[in-house]
Design a protein around this motif. Structure first.
Motif, PDB file in Angstrom:
ATOM      1  N   GLY A  91       0.810  -1.222   0.000  1.00 43.10           N
ATOM      2  CA  GLY A  91       0.000   0.000   0.000  1.00 43.10           C
ATOM      3  C   GLY A  91       0.834   1.258   0.000  1.00 43.10           C
ATOM      4  O   GLY A  91       0.441   2.288  -0.563  1.00 43.10           O
ATOM      5  N   THR A  92       2.014   1.201   0.629  1.00 41.00           N
ATOM      6  CA  THR A  92       2.913   2.355   0.629  1.00 41.00           C
ATOM      7  C   THR A  92       3.439   2.623  -0.770  1.00 41.00           C
ATOM      8  O   THR A  92       3.542   3.782  -1.206  1.00 41.00           O
ATOM      9  N   HIS A  93       3.773   1.565  -1.488  1.00 37.54           N
ATOM     10  CA  HIS A  93       4.277   1.708  -2.861  1.00 37.54           C
ATOM     11  C   HIS A  93       3.188   2.280  -3.763  1.00 37.54           C
ATOM     12  O   HIS A  93       3.428   3.215  -4.541  1.00 37.54           O
ATOM     13  N   VAL A  94       1.977   1.727  -3.665  1.00 37.91           N
ATOM     14  CA  VAL A  94       0.856   2.203  -4.487  1.00 37.91           C
ATOM     15  C   VAL A  94       0.546   3.665  -4.174  1.00 37.91           C
ATOM     16  O   VAL A  94       0.373   4.487  -5.078  1.00 37.91           O
ATOM     17  N   SER A  95       0.488   3.997  -2.891  1.00 37.17           N
ATOM     18  CA  SER A  95       0.147   5.368  -2.488  1.00 37.17           C
ATOM     19  C   SER A  95       1.192   6.365  -2.958  1.00 37.17           C
ATOM     20  O   SER A  95       0.872   7.498  -3.347  1.00 37.17           O
ATOM     21  N   GLY A  96       2.465   5.959  -2.954  1.00 38.25           N
ATOM     22  CA  GLY A  96       3.514   6.853  -3.415  1.00 38.25           C
ATOM     23  C   GLY A  96       3.394   7.181  -4.893  1.00 38.25           C
ATOM     24  O   GLY A  96       3.636   8.318  -5.306  1.00 38.25           O
ATOM     25  N   THR A  97       3.029   6.197  -5.709  1.00 35.38           N
ATOM     26  CA  THR A  97       2.819   6.468  -7.131  1.00 35.38           C
ATOM     27  C   THR A  97       1.742   7.519  -7.312  1.00 35.38           C
ATOM     28  O   THR A  97       1.831   8.378  -8.195  1.00 35.38           O
ATOM     29  N   ILE A  98       0.721   7.476  -6.483  1.00 36.99           N
ATOM     30  CA  ILE A  98      -0.376   8.428  -6.614  1.00 36.99           C
ATOM     31  C   ILE A  98       0.003   9.803  -6.084  1.00 36.99           C
ATOM     32  O   ILE A  98      -0.229  10.819  -6.761  1.00 36.99           O
ATOM     33  N   ALA A  99       0.595   9.871  -4.893  1.00 36.23           N
ATOM     34  CA  ALA A  99       0.713  11.191  -4.245  1.00 36.23           C
ATOM     35  C   ALA A  99       1.954  11.342  -3.388  1.00 36.23           C
ATOM     36  O   ALA A  99       1.912  12.005  -2.344  1.00 36.23           O
ATOM     37  N   GLU A 100       3.077  10.761  -3.796  1.00 35.84           N
ATOM     38  CA  GLU A 100       4.321  11.025  -3.082  1.00 35.84           C
ATOM     39  C   GLU A 100       4.608  12.527  -3.088  1.00 35.84           C
ATOM     40  O   GLU A 100       4.346  13.223  -4.076  1.00 35.84           O
ATOM     41  N   VAL A 101       5.133  13.033  -1.990  1.00 33.99           N
ATOM     42  CA  VAL A 101       5.500  14.447  -1.914  1.00 33.99           C
ATOM     43  C   VAL A 101       6.520  14.738  -3.008  1.00 33.99           C
ATOM     44  O   VAL A 101       7.465  13.968  -3.219  1.00 33.99           O
ATOM     45  N   THR A 102       6.332  15.850  -3.695  1.00 35.42           N
ATOM     46  CA  THR A 102       7.088  16.124  -4.924  1.00 35.42           C
ATOM     47  C   THR A 102       7.719  17.509  -4.883  1.00 35.42           C
ATOM     48  O   THR A 102       7.210  18.423  -4.243  1.00 35.42           O
ATOM     49  N   ASN A 103       8.836  17.629  -5.582  1.00 34.97           N
ATOM     50  CA  ASN A 103       9.595  18.890  -5.692  1.00 34.97           C
ATOM     51  C   ASN A 103      10.163  19.326  -4.353  1.00 34.97           C
ATOM     52  O   ASN A 103      10.297  20.518  -4.074  1.00 34.97           O
ATOM     53  N   ASN A 104      10.537  18.338  -3.550  1.00 34.25           N
ATOM     54  CA  ASN A 104      11.177  18.633  -2.268  1.00 34.25           C
ATOM     55  C   ASN A 104      12.634  18.169  -2.234  1.00 34.25           C
ATOM     56  O   ASN A 104      13.264  18.156  -1.179  1.00 34.25           O
ATOM     57  N   GLY A 105      13.157  17.781  -3.399  1.00 35.93           N
ATOM     58  CA  GLY A 105      14.552  17.380  -3.482  1.00 35.93           C
ATOM     59  C   GLY A 105      14.850  16.032  -2.872  1.00 35.93           C
ATOM     60  O   GLY A 105      16.019  15.672  -2.698  1.00 35.93           O
TER      61      GLY A 105
END
Length: 590
Positions: free
Chosen positions: A240-254
């Motif tokens: 579920g962590t892998h799936v959720s990251g594809t959808i909405a991982e925090v982005t543009n934070n380096g």
């Protein structure tokens, strides 16, 4: 005499402020000061749209009208140096690109646009905008590992292009019904309160059978033989962590990688634990995630517009599961499900074979069907899932994970393959689509747009793998324009209409309105002489590489059939490839 003077007054007033002037889009007016190019849409059936001479006369008249309003500099230009407007070429949607022969300031460009729009046969005028290279998010895993499945390569889902258009998923909630989520630093800021729906302490590894708030993944590991005689020991998957990251991982934070709908929020719903999860728990979770009430559980304060279900079993869709899906869809949730990883017909798997869901097959980096992906008519579209054969990074989908073998350990980023990985690509794109519309799209409309905007597979599929490959950019763009009027000639289903004579190269657009619940569209042309070709678009003017149906056989007799069409507006483009007369068009909507 009074009558004539009244008409004259109206004509004079119209010359000053045309009542029926085309629309003028000034949003990129600064671009016109760098390159004075404009996109003009002439009305369907007008001479200006089809004939270059008529179009040039219209543009010459517009330049003459504009000069007095454009200031002394333009008025002083004489002879060959005087302002002219040239038609350069046709472009998509029956529009034409035109260019002024002089560089213009903002005032001059606006005056010229309004003069062009004053022609009653002009529907709209817009600046031919200048695009620029957009900087990618600065997340290192995006550039090193994720670009094959997010980018514009053979197997890419065109997510980066959708980002360039401004889509981010802002304001949209996605529920991930899975193993739950870990406290991953590059994911948790985009998580909303979830729930653990597992009602069996053995499966959940909690002290009791009761459901608890949170939706946190505490591990789904198992010892040898725990899940059946001969079953091997399994480490925790953190699926579920892998799936959720594809959808909405925090982005543009380096840090780490990027999520497709990086400004969306995820509600983690835990239904899978040791040895799997019970159908009854999953069905309750579906309803709860969409905002429905489940006895004994507080209502979800953040109902989801999108539900991701990267799970399934080798059985047909059960009545209770279909009932739960129908309830969630009725609440407005689009349910995206994995086709399954058994390399077998999708009809024997659930929830992939259920009605009212978007079923997703998997492809690899070259756009081929992944060898494990289930297939058949029940697959709606395909998305990157990784084929494993391309090695690192191109063989895998990269996202957030955890390095614990049993209980949670440290945050990591890792590659997985499967239709489970393809599904969140689609769910994330649905969130992008919903984030750019003012009125949420219905689940049926979302499904229709997703399938209508797929791009052709770059390689031949070994089995049926849906309408095509997910194209995030096209889906988002179509969502933005959904429901906006497109001029076309009306059709009356069930009644044949005689088509007017058409010369070679002429094209006409017809509208077909499809109500909810329709099961099929049948379109046929017949009779007469000549040759025509048909293209059908959903909520858009169809193009050869973007349509939901086409027919291009020799002669008049053409046919398009669409099964289980989404409700809404369809547009039939009928083109004469040879001079045509006496042909008939019959549309049936059942």
């Amino acid at each position: 005499m009074i009558f004539r003077r009244t008409v004259l007054s109206l004509l004079i007033a119209g010359a000053c402020a045309p009542v029926f002037a085309g629309t003028v889009d000034l949003t990129s007016l600064d671009d016109a000061t760098l390159s004075p190019r404009f996109i003009v849409k002439y009305k369907s059936g007008s001479a200006e749209r089809a004939q270059s001479d008529a179009r040039q006369r219209s543009l010459d008249a517009a330049a003459t009208r504009a000069r007095p309003q454009m200031g002394a500099r333009i008025a002083a230009l004489q002879g060959n140096a005087a302002l002219h407007v040239q038609s350069l070429r046709a472009t998509v949607g029956g529009k034409h690109v035109v260019k002024a022969t002089q560089r213009l300031n903002r005032t001059e460009a606006e005056a010229l646009m309004r003069a062009i729009a004053a022609d009653p046969n002009v529907e709209s005028v817009a600046v031919d905008r200048l695009m620029h290279a957009a900087a990618l998010p600065n997340d290192p895993v995006l550039t090193s590992h994720q670009m094959w499945h997010y980018g514009t390569g053979a197997g890419g889902a065109r997510v980066t292009t959708a980002w360039d258009s401004g889509a981010s998923g802002a304001g949209v909630v996605v529920a991930v019904i899975d193993t739950g989520a870990t406290h991953h630093a590059d994911l948790e800021p985009n998580l909303l309160p979830g729930y653990d729906f597992i009602t069996d302490a053995f499966v959940s590894r909690r002290a009791t059978d009761g459901r608890v708030p949170g939706g946190w993944d505490t591990g789904d590991y198992s010892a040898a033989n725990e899940c059946g005689a001969g079953a091997p020991a399994e480490n925790s998957s953190w699926h579920g962590t892998h799936v959720s990251g594809t959808i909405a991982e925090v982005t543009n934070n380096g840090v780490g990688g990027a999520g497709i709908a990086y400004n969306a929020k995820v509600v983690p719903v835990r239904v899978l634990g040791r040895c799997g999860g019970y159908t009854s728990d999953i069905n309750d979770a579906i309803v709860w995630a969409a905002g429905g009430h489940i006895d004994g559980v507080p209502d979800n304060p953040n109902p989801a517009e999108v539900i991701n279900m990267s799970l399934g079993g080798a059985h047909e869709c059960e009545v209770d599961t279909q009932t739960a899906i129908n309830a969630a869809v009725g609440l407005g949730a689009t349910i995206v499900v994995a086709a399954g990883n058994d390399n077998s017909p999708v009809t024997g798997h659930a929830p992939a074979s259920c009605a009212n869901v978007v079923t997703v097959g998997a492809t690899g980096a070259s756009g081929q069907r992944a060898s494990y992906s289930n297939y058949g008519a029940g697959v709606d579209l395909a998305a990157p899932g990784g084929a494993g054969t391309e090695g690192v990074p191109g063989g895998y989908i990269w996202s957030t994970l955890n390095n614990g073998t049993t209980v949670p350990g440290s945050d990591i980023y890792a590659g997985y393959t499967g239709t489970s990985m393809a599904t969140p690509h689609v769910a994330g794109v649905v969130a992008l689509m919903q984030s750019v519309v003012t009125t949420p799209l219905t689940p049926a409309q979302v499904e229709g747009l997703l399938k209508a905007t797929t791009r052709a597979f770059p390689v031949k599929q070994t089995q049926a793998n849906g309408a095509g490959l997910l194209d995030a950019a096209a889906a988002v763009e179509r969502a933005r324009s959904f429901g906006q009027p497109i001029n076309g000639l009306p059709t009356t289903p069930g009644i044949a209409m005689v088509l007017p004579p058409m010369a070679t190269g002429e094209r006409e657009l017809y509208t077909i309105d499809v109500p909810a619940g329709a099961t099929k569209i049948d379109i046929t042309t017949y009779g007469g002489r000549g040759e025509v070709q048909l293209l059908l678009g959903y909520e858009a003017d169809p193009l050869p590489n973007s349509n939901v149906g086409a027919s291009a056989r020799p002669g008049i007799n053409q046919a398009i059939t669409v099964a289980n069409p989404a409700p809404g507006h369809y547009y039939l483009a009928l083109s004469a490839t040879k001079d045509t007369s006496g042909a008939r068009l019959l549309v049936k909507v059942n």
